[in-house]
Design an enzyme around this catalytic site. Structure first.
Site, mmCIF file in Angstrom:
data_model
loop_
_atom_site.group_PDB
_atom_site.id
_atom_site.type_symbol
_atom_site.label_atom_id
_atom_site.label_comp_id
_atom_site.label_asym_id
_atom_site.label_seq_id
_atom_site.Cartn_x
_atom_site.Cartn_y
_atom_site.Cartn_z
ATOM 1 N NE ARG A 135 32.594 36.057 41.666
ATOM 2 C CZ ARG A 135 31.938 35.834 40.570
ATOM 3 N NH1 ARG A 135 31.175 36.779 40.060
ATOM 4 N NH2 ARG A 135 32.029 34.675 39.957
ATOM 5 C CG ASN A 141 31.106 33.317 34.932
ATOM 6 O OD1 ASN A 141 30.357 32.457 35.383
ATOM 7 N ND2 ASN A 141 32.410 33.272 35.075
ATOM 8 C CB CYS A 142 30.360 38.411 37.695
ATOM 9 S SG CYS A 142 30.737 40.126 38.064
ATOM 10 N N PRO A 143 30.337 39.925 34.704
ATOM 11 C CG PRO A 143 30.790 41.945 33.584
ATOM 12 C CD PRO A 143 31.210 40.500 33.666
ATOM 13 C CB SER A 157 34.246 37.435 33.735
ATOM 14 O OG SER A 157 33.777 36.921 34.949
#
Lengths: 77, 213
Positions: free
Chosen positions: B68, A14-16, B128
């Site tokens: 994001r 997943n980001c980042p 994340s």
């Protein structure tokens, strides 16, 4: 032969994380060399666009292959 | 009566009203009629913009997912060190919720309601952090420590619990004893404590780890 100098598989991340790993991988490249990145996070499309815009590296291509997102980034001079 | 709104304005006003109602009452506690009433339109007009309550709910969640880019900013601005990136991401996440605590309210409702799609949406936001922490620890922890895998998973859980509870106490039920501590300070302190607990000793985390704006 292959049209890139280095490859990074960021599938499942997943980001980042894909951005972070790409940043590291690009550091190891010489100017003008290219990095191919494979990712599965749909948000990575926007992320890599933003990343290239901010870092000055060139996003040579961005597309989908077999349900994964594939990017080709060329390191800025 | 109220002046006529353009199509996009109308859509935006429905979204804003729906967000507030979902945050207060959860997905199941709100009816389409109630949302329509809140913006002074008929349900028929509401359905012209959103096919169903679920579509409207999804649209509210989608509005939340535009943070994001900020993580990209964080990674580009701060070094690629584990701790700097984690501090920067945490700052972005916390500031985002502080600006719009409805996100947190909707998340808590969704936990009780157990709607799989919504749970996945919120879990993905935490992923994340948990991915990042698990990945980072996997690379740095020695292979021979006991219970290595549980340690790595627990670290992700610990972080998520710590940040979520902090947000609850700062944004939803403000506590007197925390009132003089800014979210920025809290965030830096929590990340420092967390790093110390997983064996990364960085006494003075960059106080500049702020996202501008």
């Amino acid at each position: 032969m292959s049209d890139f100098d280095s490859e990074l598989d960021a599938s499942g991340l997943n980001c980042p994380l894909p951005i972070l790993r790409a940043k590291k991988a690009i550091t190891a490249l010489d100017a003008g060399q290219t990095l191919r990145i494979i990712a599965t996070d749909p948000g990575s499309v926007k992320d890599f666009e933003a990343f290239c815009k901010q870092t000055g590296n060139e996003l040579k291509s961005s597309g989908e292959e077999d349900g994964k997102f594939v990017f080709l980034i060329q390191k800025a001079a | 009566m109220s002046h006529r709104l353009s199509g996009p304005e109308r859509k935006e006003s429905i979204l804003a009203a729906a967000q507030g109602l979902f945050a207060r009452k959860g997905l199941h506690g709100v009816s389409v009629d109630e949302i329509a009433r809140a913006v002074n339109v008929s349900p028929a007009i509401l359905y012209r913009h959103f096919a169903s309550k679920q579509t409207l709910y999804t649209a509210v969640l989608e509005k939340f997912s535009c943070q994001r880019q900020s993580y990209v900013d964080t990674i580009v601005k701060h070094g690629t060190s584990f701790e700097d990136a984690l501090a920067g991401m945490t700052q972005v996440y916390i500031e985002n919720i502080a600006k719009n605590p409805d996100i947190l309210r909707i998340e808590l409702h969704s936990l009780l309601e157990g709607n799989p799609a919504t749970l996945a949406f919120f879990q993905n936001r935490w992923k994340s952090f948990t991915d990042y922490i698990e990945f980072g620890l996997n690379e740095t922890l020695p292979y021979n420590i006991p219970h290595r895998e549980i340690t790595i998973l627990s670290a992700g859980l610990m972080f998520q619990g710590m940040i979520r509870e902090t947000l609850i106490q700062k944004c939803l039920q403000p506590q007197d004893r925390l009132v003089d501590i800014s979210l920025h300070e809290l965030s830096n302190e929590l990340v420092t404590l967390f790093l110390r607990s997983i064996g990364i000793n960085k006494t003075q985390l960059s106080r500049k780890a702020t996202i501008s704006g």
